[in-house]
Design an enzyme around this catalytic site. Structure first.
Site, PDB file in Angstrom:
ATOM      1  N   LYS A 142       0.851  -1.183   0.000  1.00 26.36           N
ATOM      2  CA  LYS A 142       0.000   0.000   0.000  1.00 26.36           C
ATOM      3  C   LYS A 142       0.889   1.236   0.000  1.00 26.36           C
ATOM      4  CE  LYS A 142      -4.007   2.139   2.187  1.00 26.36           C
ATOM      5  NZ  LYS A 142      -5.053   2.014   3.218  1.00 26.36           N
ATOM      6  N   ASP A 234     -14.517   3.118   9.780  1.00 27.82           N
ATOM      7  CA  ASP A 234     -14.830   3.147   8.347  1.00 27.82           C
ATOM      8  C   ASP A 234     -15.267   1.756   7.879  1.00 27.82           C
ATOM      9  OD1 ASP A 234     -15.172   4.258   5.855  1.00 27.82           O
ATOM     10  OD2 ASP A 234     -13.083   4.033   5.243  1.00 27.82           O
TER      11      ASP A 234
END
Length: 738
Positions: A142, A234
């Site tokens: 990432k 989230d």
């Protein structure tokens, strides 16, 4: 001599060496240069400064550092360069697209990881599938989208790494390590090969049981994170990745694995908050995807965001699992957030038929506006999911109508004020409103009274069950005590063991019915009784039958049969399992005979014969006990013959007798000199002759007399029985004599 065309990438050499090109152009150049002799030679000739650490390795390695886009891992064995796929130089058009940033190119990470495929992008990061060239395994990398990202984005990126490093759970994507490329952090994480939950659903609901099972697994992960001070903030279907369960591979495009064949893993902790660290969210700052944001996130009140925010997120996931859509959605994000603050979600059962009421209640409690009105913690939500899956009552209750009206009024003060004024005017004008109010109070009181009576009835039932449990425990203790007492060799002479034994049998007989009901309630609650408990229940009911204790045999025997059928294959050895079925079938046969249901009794005796035949297969061929069980089988078939004759079914009686004659012959074949088997065969044939027509009966009598008339019987008892049978067979021949 033909001069080779100059490579278009050679013009980027100067800019690359002086770091004056953007990251995408640098990545394209690095992916190209290892296969281009011109660029590689120019790089060595023109380099005036020390090579970067990554290029020291690249220049020494003639093989490409990155595989082609959308390919598999570059190689499985770092010592086998033959297995590394080559990288084709990009075309002129492709190079321009790469340098302009319109085509996603593998990032130059300078690490031991070879990027192979772009997986996806988030708010601030790009995720790539890569191959760990040292440990030979696939990973996910990432990267920050922008190496010059604002400081708060970098801090969130680091906080995601910190949060993941704390966690270790089978339903959370794990982090391997944190690296830096050109001063920018890169997360090295577990690679999950399946789709996200959002990609899997594609607007389609899934079965309620599968939805509850998946939510319970996610609750395990979130509960683990909360226990370590990490709040995700989230949670949504796109942040739940699906990994194929062991034994299943990723579904092909034309197939779709059932949800139960996937293992969910929570990913993307970019907005996570660690409770023992300062929050990065400022008052008034909104973070998250509008359709899945909790009301406190929409209102931008960080002080209210906590574990309840994740419970709301889990509720949105459950809602989409059940309906195929989020609780609130529109093309305008600001309108979506206004709906979250002001409106209640439409109950899932209104959108999709067949959703169980309890599961809808769980979902709606997670989605309540006020955090304190939701589940107190994720553990409570998980326990309700388990209760639903096990068909037990849940703790959550639907929001009552008054509470819903009050919540609506608080969220819509202007509208509620206008409605209140209208109601006040209506009450003042219409006199009969008071009567209606009085009637409503009366109905409400009656409803409360019904609820109270129902609760009292349930309490009485629970108390009765507890009393039966307590009485049964006392009985077991008494049995144990009395058995020890009876076996004591120093028993006082004045004690009467037989009286004690009779008392135990009487007590056990009286509890036969309640005990069977207890076992049946265990099954209804999803628990499997132990085999010894079921065998003990058969003993109790048998004792009750022998002692003429009144009980509901009509219902108890089928209950016991159901319990026996639910015993798993490995719970008992085959011989004991068959013995259990034999005892229960024998009890049923005797009860059927007592009720004059002779056809049912005959069928039960035939079933016992079948169980005995299965049991014979568990004995060794030379085991003498085999013959004893075969003898019992003959007797059961003879009992079936008698029961069928009582039921006026001579056809079934003859069929059972024929089977008995075949098994009696088997006994005699095994031991030809055994006169007990001879007498048994004589008895079976005499019974058979009594069912056959006269001519066939005479033929059977003739055959039998010629076989046994001259036998010298050793035992007086056997000789007497055999002589009587032979005489009856001889009498069958007289009417047939001319």
């Amino acid at each position: 001599m033909i001069t080779p065309a100059r490579c278009q990438y050679s013009e980027l050499l100067f800019h690359y060496l002086h770091a004056t090109i953007d990251d995408h152009s640098a990545a394209a150049f690095e992916a190209h240069v290892s296969d281009c002799p011109q660029c590689l030679a120019l790089l060595r000739q023109n380099q005036t400064e020390p090579e970067p650490e990554a290029w020291l390795r690249l220049l020494q390695n003639p093989f490409p550092a990155f595989g082609p886009q959308n390919s598999g891992p570059p190689f499985r064995d770092s010592a086998s360069p033959e297995s590394v796929p080559s990288v084709s130089p990009p075309t002129a058009d492709g190079a321009e697209q790469m340098l302009s940033g319109t085509v996603q190119s593998p990032p130059a990470n300078g690490l031991r990881y070879a990027c192979t495929r772009h997986i996806g992008s988030g708010g601030s990061g790009d995720v790539w599938e890569a191959w760990d060239q040292l440990l030979c395994r696939p990973v996910a990398l990432k990267f920050l989208k922008n190496s010059a990202a604002p400081l708060d984005e970098t801090h969130r990126f680091m906080q995601e790494a910190t949060a993941l490093a704390r966690l270790s759970h089978s339903h959370i994507v794990s982090i391997h390590e944190l690296q830096y490329v050109r001063g920018t952090p890169v997360l090295v994480m577990e690679l999950v090969t399946g789709p996200s939950l959002a990609q899997y659903l594609k607007g389609r609901p899934c079965p309620p049981t599968d939805a509850a099972t998946l939510l319970e697994q996610l609750c395990q992960a979130v509960e683990h994170a909360h226990g370590l001070g990490v709040i995700h903030r989230d949670l949504k279907p796109s942040n739940v990745l699906l990994k194929p369960a062991p034994g299943f591979s990723t579904a092909t495009p034309d197939t779709r694995l059932e949800l139960a064949h996937w293992l969910p893993k929570i990913a993307d902790f970019g907005l996570a908050h660690i409770t023992d660290q300062p929050t990065l969210t400022l008052p008034g700052q909104q973070l998250g995807t509008p359709s899945y944001m909790a009301p406190e996130q929409v209102a931008a009140t960080p002080e209210k965001s906590g574990p309840a925010t994740d419970i709301y997120g889990l509720g949105t996931i459950l809602y989409e699992l059940l309906t195929g859509r989020p609780p609130f959605a529109s093309s305008d994000p600001s309108l979506t957030m206004a709906m979250i603050l002001r409106n209640d979600p439409v109950p899932p059962g209104t959108l999709v038929q067949g959703i169980p009421r309890d599961l809808e209640t769980i979902c709606m409690k997670c989605l309540r506006k006020e955090p304190q009105s939701r589940y107190s913690n994720v553990a409570a939500l998980r326990q309700d999911c388990i209760a639903f899956l096990q068909h037990r009552p849940i703790t959550a209750r639907p929001v009552s109508m008054p509470s819903r009206i009050l919540a609506w009024a608080l969220r819509h003060p202007a509208e509620s004020t206008a409605i209140s004024a209208c109601l006040g005017l209506l009450v003042a004008v219409t006199a009969f409103a008071l009567r209606n109010a009085h009637l409503s109070d009366k109905l409400a009181a009656e409803a409360l009274e019904k609820v109270r009576l129902t609760e009292e009835k349930q309490a009485i039932q629970i108390k009765q069950q507890q009393e039966v449990h307590a009485k049964f425990d006392q009985l077991l203790q008494a049995h144990h005590h009395f058995l020890q007492f009876i076996e004591n060799r120093n028993l006082p002479q004045r004690s009467n063991p037989e009286a004690l034994r009779s008392e135990i049998i009487r007590s056990a007989s009286e509890l036969a019915g309640p005990y069977i009901e207890l076992l049946d309630q265990k099954v209804q609650a999803g628990q499997q009784p132990k085999p010894e408990e079921i065998r003990l229940a058969i003993d109790y009911l048998d004792m009750a039958f022998h002692n003429h204790i009144p009980t509901d045999y009509v219902n108890r025997i089928p209950m016991l049969k159901g319990l026996v059928e639910n015993i798993t294959t490995n719970a008992l050895p085959p011989r004991q399992m068959l013995e259990t079925k034999l005892r229960l079938e024998g009890l049923h046969a005797r009860f059927a005979s007592l009720q004059k249901e002779h056809a049912k009794a005959g069928q039960s005796y035939e079933n016992m014969a079948s169980f005995l035949e299965e049991q014979l297969l568990t004995f060794a061929p030379d085991d003498l006990a085999r013959l004893g069980r075969l003898h019992v089988k003959v007797l059961m078939l003879m009992n079936a013959r008698l029961a069928y004759l009582e039921a006026n079914r001579p056809d079934l009686a003859l069929q059972a007798n024929n089977l008995a004659e075949a098994d009696a012959s088997r006994l005699l074949d095994a031991e030809p000199a055994n006169q007990q088997w001879m007498a048994l065969l004589l008895d079976v044939r005499l019974n058979q002759s009594q069912i056959l027509p006269p001519v066939e009966a005479a033929t059977l009598a003739t055959t039998t007399l010629s076989q046994f008339q001259n036998t010298s019987w050793n035992s007086p008892d056997v000789a007497e029985k055999a002589s009587l049978i032979l005489a009856k067979l001889q009498a069958l021949l007289r009417p047939a004599t001319p």
